[in-house]
Motif scaffolding. Structure first.
Motif, PDB file in Angstrom:
ATOM      1  N   ALA A   1       0.834  -1.211   0.000  1.00 55.03           N
ATOM      2  CA  ALA A   1       0.000   0.000   0.000  1.00 55.03           C
ATOM      3  C   ALA A   1       0.861   1.251   0.000  1.00 55.03           C
ATOM      4  CB  ALA A   1      -0.903  -0.017   1.226  1.00 55.03           C
ATOM      5  N   ILE A   2       1.965   1.217   0.780  1.00 52.30           N
ATOM      6  CA  ILE A   2       2.864   2.380   0.826  1.00 52.30           C
ATOM      7  C   ILE A   2       3.405   2.648  -0.575  1.00 52.30           C
ATOM      8  CG2 ILE A   2       5.104   3.209   1.675  1.00 52.30           C
ATOM      9  CD1 ILE A   2       4.572   1.711   4.304  1.00 52.30           C
TER      10      ILE A   2
ATOM     11  N   LEU B   1       4.840  10.516   3.855  1.00 47.41           N
ATOM     12  CA  LEU B   1       3.466  10.979   3.643  1.00 47.41           C
ATOM     13  C   LEU B   1       2.521   9.795   3.410  1.00 47.41           C
ATOM     14  CD1 LEU B   1       1.710  13.503   3.439  1.00 47.41           C
ATOM     15  CD2 LEU B   1       2.165  13.572   0.985  1.00 47.41           C
ATOM     16  N   ALA B   2       3.018   8.805   2.655  1.00 48.58           N
ATOM     17  CA  ALA B   2       2.192   7.615   2.398  1.00 48.58           C
ATOM     18  C   ALA B   2       1.876   6.893   3.711  1.00 48.58           C
ATOM     19  CB  ALA B   2       2.934   6.675   1.445  1.00 48.58           C
ATOM     20  N   ILE B   3       2.873   6.794   4.578  1.00 44.71           N
ATOM     21  CA  ILE B   3       2.656   6.128   5.876  1.00 44.71           C
ATOM     22  C   ILE B   3       1.649   6.916   6.716  1.00 44.71           C
ATOM     23  CG2 ILE B   3       3.779   5.469   8.057  1.00 44.71           C
ATOM     24  CD1 ILE B   3       6.362   4.974   6.389  1.00 44.71           C
TER      25      ILE B   3
ATOM     26  N   GLY C   1      -3.954   7.302   8.945  1.00 42.94           N
ATOM     27  CA  GLY C   1      -5.176   8.090   9.155  1.00 42.94           C
ATOM     28  C   GLY C   1      -4.896   9.370   9.919  1.00 42.94           C
ATOM     29  N   ASP C   2      -3.692   9.932   9.742  1.00 42.63           N
ATOM     30  CA  ASP C   2      -3.308  11.153  10.452  1.00 42.63           C
ATOM     31  C   ASP C   2      -4.257  12.299  10.080  1.00 42.63           C
ATOM     32  OD1 ASP C   2      -0.336  12.403  11.625  1.00 42.63           O
ATOM     33  OD2 ASP C   2      -1.868  13.763  10.840  1.00 42.63           O
ATOM     34  N   ALA C   3      -4.959  12.813  11.088  1.00 40.25           N
ATOM     35  CA  ALA C   3      -6.017  13.804  10.820  1.00 40.25           C
ATOM     36  C   ALA C   3      -5.465  15.061  10.159  1.00 40.25           C
ATOM     37  CB  ALA C   3      -6.711  14.155  12.131  1.00 40.25           C
TER      38      ALA C   3
ATOM     39  N   ALA D   1      -7.569   5.687  -3.704  1.00 37.91           N
ATOM     40  CA  ALA D   1      -6.475   4.712  -3.615  1.00 37.91           C
ATOM     41  C   ALA D   1      -6.189   4.373  -2.156  1.00 37.91           C
ATOM     42  CB  ALA D   1      -5.224   5.288  -4.273  1.00 37.91           C
ATOM     43  N   LEU D   2      -6.288   5.399  -1.305  1.00 33.17           N
ATOM     44  CA  LEU D   2      -6.056   5.185   0.126  1.00 33.17           C
ATOM     45  C   LEU D   2      -7.121   4.255   0.717  1.00 33.17           C
ATOM     46  CD1 LEU D   2      -4.584   5.924   2.776  1.00 33.17           C
ATOM     47  CD2 LEU D   2      -6.035   7.936   2.941  1.00 33.17           C
TER      48      LEU D   2
END
Lengths: 97, 747
Positions: B187-188, B210-212, B217-219, B236-237
């Motif tokens: 996914a990354i 940023l992908a991680i 789910g970083d608000a 995609a996420l």
């Protein structure tokens, strides 16, 4: 499926009879307390566990309880947040100041 | 050529970041706030190797996940300001806890230097850290041991900062050194590819990081305009998160966090070694005595005995002093004031002197007693002994089907029964809660103490502490017997869940902590005296002033007043216990409001109305002030004497031992000072009836606040049962003591 240590931490609480201290869980999982502390905080943030200081539900603003370390001196414990929470909605008078 | 660098200090709170900041910048620092935040920003300058270095002290945080303002500030600075070096300050004694944030810092691609601070403490604890292996495990970052407080390792840290700053790699790269597992890594990779195709995101953030963050789910990251508006990226996420959940059975965030901890756990296992057998700590050595199977209980009892010696005897000179000041100068000044406004000799003067000053004053004299009690309890609590008391009492608690944990609310009951009842909420089992709350009302609260002290001083002199100690022990004994009884009746077949107790380490109490205990509790007592007791004093004065058998308002003898008449109706009930006089009955009835009122009422009944008339000529102010100072000096000397005498009085418990007691003012210098109330009590009670009366006060219905708390927690049935039971037990025990004493010829 991967073995997820974080999940195991939660499972310990699911099978426990009541709140557990950091040291107790660390012993059960054979894991360093420093690492476990962060894991417990993760579940606290996710709303699955709650940190219970002995007076966390009561008397926290009362003059006596604030300075009453009978229980505050004891290690903080963590407990599972469940759907069938006991009804502690009635506020003790010391919170009504 | 001199260069300009900017470096950041980051790390967990209490890792020693500020000490390193001060060591690097010296006096060249200024403090402000981070833009738009109330979080303090500290910035300073340093000269390292001929270069100017701006040092930014980031707020202490546990992670870079932006759950708090501190975390968000640290993360934004590292990610957006691109410092030339980030010094990750970690506590070497708790490396495991600190490494999570370090791992996150490295994931941002920032050039990190690891300062293993407090290395001296770690080494003293026998902790060994393989720095080379740690550096390799963390992707090759420099690892520098420091003890910033001692200035150790600071030169090496400066060199490492300079080396990293001058060769900082391009911040856009992010080392892929944590393997998040096949599902998450796939996914990354997908998201990273999409991010690299978007210049705005690619320029602002390291793509892998940023992908991680998106997967976590970083608000804050999900709220970025470039993310919110990018439908393809969000789809995609979603799709990636769904795939991970389906394959691994966990959400991506849990998997990512878990992998980080697994990485840290593995790294720590490889690089940190602790002594295989942990040295026996000082706390454990102390516990081997204080919680010893055979010594634990005697030591606990000795501690309590000493506490009550202090409470009853050490405070006595100060109690007499406060009493003298209230009944002397303060009363004089109030009377003088009333005469000045033309109210001298009226019922207002009687209300003030015989009602309010007598009633409220009779309680205020106990401030020294309570200050010493709170001081003693604070010392026991803050050293960590109180938790041991619960542990020691665990065996006894098992006798009544409870465990040591239930002893904690009972200990709270020594202060006040109301919080003790609420403290039972910490128990898991409802049966344990009900039983513990029931028993907690037999714990002698601070409000009952004045009764014991006044009777103890009146009838037992220097042995008053023994009466006080005995009352506390009777309370515990009745609680144990009651628990034993209820466990075999009301609570049979309701087992107590197993309990494991962890004891906190012993520590030296701080002056500030002790002062807080004393101040908060004494202030609460004074608040109660100036509200409930004041009101009750006025009510009792009015009842004592209303004539029912002739006489006029305020001049009626107390026995002919409404109060006397009402008390006389109930007094025969208490005759078998030796205190059938109406004055004692009236005090017990009014004491249901609050146990302190027992003393207030006795004072008003015995002293207030029989108060010697105020002389026409009052002493001059100067004489009163001189008297206050002189008597205060004497009281302090006698307090010192009583402290010294704790030792002989304790030793003299042993049969055949008679250690002499100190007399700082000479035996003749110690007046047989007793308050007016004590003298009146000696005329009305015998030592035996006084003990029976004290036991009744200890055991009968708790105050209305406690009854209300009990009703709120457990409902009216349980409350009435408790009130009825305690009343009956109080009467039975008091009668048994009195009649038994008479049979033994003690009357």
């Amino acid at each position: 499926m991967t073995t997820v240590l974080l999940r195991q931490v939660l499972q310990i609480f699911e099978t426990a009879a009541g709140p557990l201290t950091l040291a107790e869980v660390a012993r059960l999982l054979d894991i360093e307390e420093g690492i476990l502390e962060g894991m417990l905080e993760y579940w606290v943030r996710k709303g699955r566990l709650r940190k219970v200081t002995p007076y966390s539900r009561i008397c926290s603003v009362c003059g006596e309880a604030k300075t009453c370390p009978f229980l505050l001196n004891l290690p903080a414990r963590y407990e599972l947040i469940t759907d069938d929470e006991p009804d502690l909605s009635i506020e003790p008078p010391c919170l009504k100041k | 050529m001199a260069k300009h660098y900017t470096i950041a200090l980051a790390g967990n709170p209490n890792a020693g970041k500020s000490t390193i900041f001060n060591a690097l910048t010296g006096a060249h620092q200024h403090v402000g706030n981070w833009p738009g935040k109330t979080v303090e920003k500290k910035e300073g300058t340093a000269h390292i190797g001929g270069h100017d270095v701006v040092v930014v002290d980031l707020p202490g945080a546990y992670s870079l996940t932006a759950y708090s303002a501190e975390e968000a500030i640290s993360r934004d600075f590292i990610v957006h300001q691109h410092p030339d070096a980030v010094v990750a300050v970690v506590d070497a004694t708790n490396l495991e806890r600190n490494l999570y944030m370090v791992v996150q810092m490295i994931e941002t691609g920032a050039p990190v230097v690891l300062a293993l601070n407090m290395i001296d403490l770690a080494e003293a604890q026998g902790i060994r850290i393989d720095r080379k292996a740690l550096s390799t495990g963390l992707g090759g970052i420099p690892v520098v041991p420091t003890a910033a407080r001692q200035g150790t390792g600071m030169d090496a840290l400066r060199r490492a900062i300079l080396q990293v700053s001058s060769t900082a790699p391009n911040h856009r790269g992010s080392p892929a050194w944590i393997d998040y597992g096949p599902e998450v890594e796939a996914a990354i990779k997908t998201l990273e590819t999409l991010i690299r195709q978007r210049p705005a995101l690619r320029e602002a953030y390291p793509p892998r990081w940023l992908a991680i963050k998106l997967l976590e789910g970083d608000a804050d990251i999900l709220a970025l305009p470039d993310v919110v508006q990018d439908q393809a990226l969000l789809e995609a996420l979603d799709e990636a998160a769904g795939r991970i959940k389906a394959a691994a059975g966990e959400d991506p965030e849990t998997l990512i966090v878990d992998r980080r901890y697994a990485f840290i756990s593995d790294l720590v296992r490889r690089t940190v070694s602790r002594p295989s057998v942990e040295a026996i700590t000082l706390s454990e050595r102390i516990d081997s005595v204080l919680t010893n199977r055979w010594l634990g209980v005697p030591i606990f009892l000795l501690m309590m005995w000493t506490v009550f010696q202090m409470v009853a005897n050490v405070s006595a000179p100060l109690l007499d002093w406060v009493d003298g000041v209230i009944s002397g100068p303060i009363t004089h000044w109030v009377v003088a004031l009333l005469r000045l406004v033309g109210l001298g000799g009226t019922w207002v003067e009687s209300l003030m002197v015989n009602g309010i000053i007598s009633g409220v004053g009779s309680m205020l004299v106990f401030i020294p007693v309570l200050v010493i009690l709170f001081l003693a309890i604070a010392l026991l609590e803050d050293t960590g002994y109180m938790a041991r008391a619960a542990f020691v009492m665990d065996r006894f608690m098992h006798l009544v089907g409870l465990h040591g944990k239930s002893f904690l609310p009972l200990l709270v009951g020594f202060g006040c029964n109301v919080p003790a009842i609420y403290a039972t909420r910490t128990l898991e089992s409802e049966a344990d809660r009900r039983l513990t709350a029931f028993l907690s009302t037999f714990m002698s609260c601070g409000a009952r103490l004045p009764v014991y002290v006044i009777f103890g001083s009146a009838f037992f002199g220097a042995a008053a502490g023994n009466l006080v100690f005995a009352m506390y022990m009777v309370g515990i004994g009745v609680a144990i017997l009651t628990g034993f009884l209820l466990r075999r009746t009301v609570f049979r077949n309701k087992p107590t869940p197993p309990f494991m107790m962890e004891l906190p380490p012993y520590r030296l109490p701080t002056l500030k902590g002790i002062w807080l205990h004393i101040w908060e509790r004494t202030a609460k007592f004074v608040e109660g005296v100036t509200t409930t007791i004041l009101l009750m004093s006025v009510i009792i004065w009015v009842l004592l002033a209303i004539p029912v058998r002739g006489g006029t308002f305020d001049t009626v003898p107390p026995g002919d007043s409404l109060f006397g008449e009402l008390s006389r109706v109930l007094s025969p009930i208490f005759a078998p216990a030796g205190f059938g006089q109406w004055q004692a009955t009236g005090a017990l009835v009014s004491g249901v409001v609050a146990k302190e009122v027992v003393v207030t009422t006795l004072s008003q009944v015995y002293v207030g109305t029989a108060h010697a008339p105020i002389p026409e000529a009052l002493p001059p102010l100067r004489e009163d002030l001189a008297d206050i100072v002189r008597s205060a000096g004497e009281a302090l000397i006698l307090t010192g004497q009583e402290i010294v005498n704790i030792v002989p009085r304790t030793v003299n418990i042993l049969p055949g031992v008679q250690m002499p007691e100190a007399h700082f003012l000479g035996e003749e210098g110690e007046s047989e000072d007793s308050t007016a109330l004590e003298s009146a009590l000696r005329r009305s009670f015998t030592p035996l009836s006084a003990v029976a009366f004290n036991v009744f006060v200890l055991l009968y219905i708790p105050c209305v606040s406690t009854v209300a708390a009990m009703r709120q927690e457990f409902g009216p049935r349980w409350t009435f049962f408790q009130a009825g039971y305690s009343l009956l037990v109080a009467w039975i025990v008091a009668v048994t003591i009195y009649q038994g004493g008479l049979l033994l010829g003690l009357g």
